[in-house]
Motif scaffolding. Sequence first.
Motif, mmCIF file in Angstrom:
data_model
loop_
_atom_site.group_PDB
_atom_site.id
_atom_site.type_symbol
_atom_site.label_atom_id
_atom_site.label_comp_id
_atom_site.label_asym_id
_atom_site.label_seq_id
_atom_site.Cartn_x
_atom_site.Cartn_y
_atom_site.Cartn_z
ATOM 1 N N GLN A 193 -37.671 -19.040 -2.883
ATOM 2 C CA GLN A 193 -37.496 -20.490 -2.783
ATOM 3 C C GLN A 193 -38.517 -21.083 -1.822
ATOM 4 O O GLN A 193 -39.073 -22.154 -2.072
ATOM 5 N N GLN A 194 -38.787 -20.386 -0.718
ATOM 6 C CA GLN A 194 -39.790 -20.876 0.230
ATOM 7 C C GLN A 194 -41.171 -20.893 -0.408
ATOM 8 O O GLN A 194 -41.935 -21.835 -0.218
ATOM 9 N N GLU A 195 -41.491 -19.851 -1.163
ATOM 10 C CA GLU A 195 -42.794 -19.800 -1.834
ATOM 11 C C GLU A 195 -42.918 -20.922 -2.864
ATOM 12 O O GLU A 195 -43.954 -21.578 -2.958
ATOM 13 N N ALA A 224 -41.310 -23.739 -2.838
ATOM 14 C CA ALA A 224 -41.403 -24.997 -2.083
ATOM 15 C C ALA A 224 -42.821 -25.204 -1.573
ATOM 16 O O ALA A 224 -43.355 -26.320 -1.622
ATOM 17 N N ALA A 225 -43.464 -24.117 -1.109
ATOM 18 C CA ALA A 225 -44.846 -24.230 -0.616
ATOM 19 C C ALA A 225 -45.790 -24.602 -1.757
ATOM 20 O O ALA A 225 -46.670 -25.451 -1.599
ATOM 21 N N SER A 268 -36.669 -16.168 0.068
ATOM 22 C CA SER A 268 -38.118 -16.036 0.220
ATOM 23 C C SER A 268 -38.836 -16.661 -0.979
ATOM 24 O O SER A 268 -39.833 -17.375 -0.815
#
Length: 140
Positions: A44-46, A48-49, A42
């Motif tokens: 990592q997704q943030e 990346a965003a 989660s």
Amino acid sequence: NKAVVSTQSTGESANREKQAILKQSITEKFARTAEQAKSLASLQQEVAAVEKELNCDISLLRDRIDHCNRRYTEASKRLSNAEAEYVAAKLDLHHCRELKEGLEEHLFTIIKLNETKKSERLEALYRKLECLSATLESPS
């Protein structure tokens, strides 16, 4: 022999408890690890965003900088051309002014010479007329 069996039974019972505790501990650690992996995914997704948004902002700024740089280069060329045109026009103006002043002086000289010649010619004609008049008036 009963003592050995009893000791063996106690040892097996203790080992089963240790094994159960170990299995429970491993299961808990797997669960915590899975939870941490899910949290990390989660995060990592943030990240990346955020990186995607930052890259988009950077790209927009670079495009604007490139656009401004092109406009600056064009304006600089126009200014350079305008300065060159200004210098050329100023030199042409100076040359034309000198030429005009020279031609005006020449015109003034020609007019003065023509007026002088005209005056001399008129005086000569007047004298000739007087001589002619005097000749016609005198009885011969």
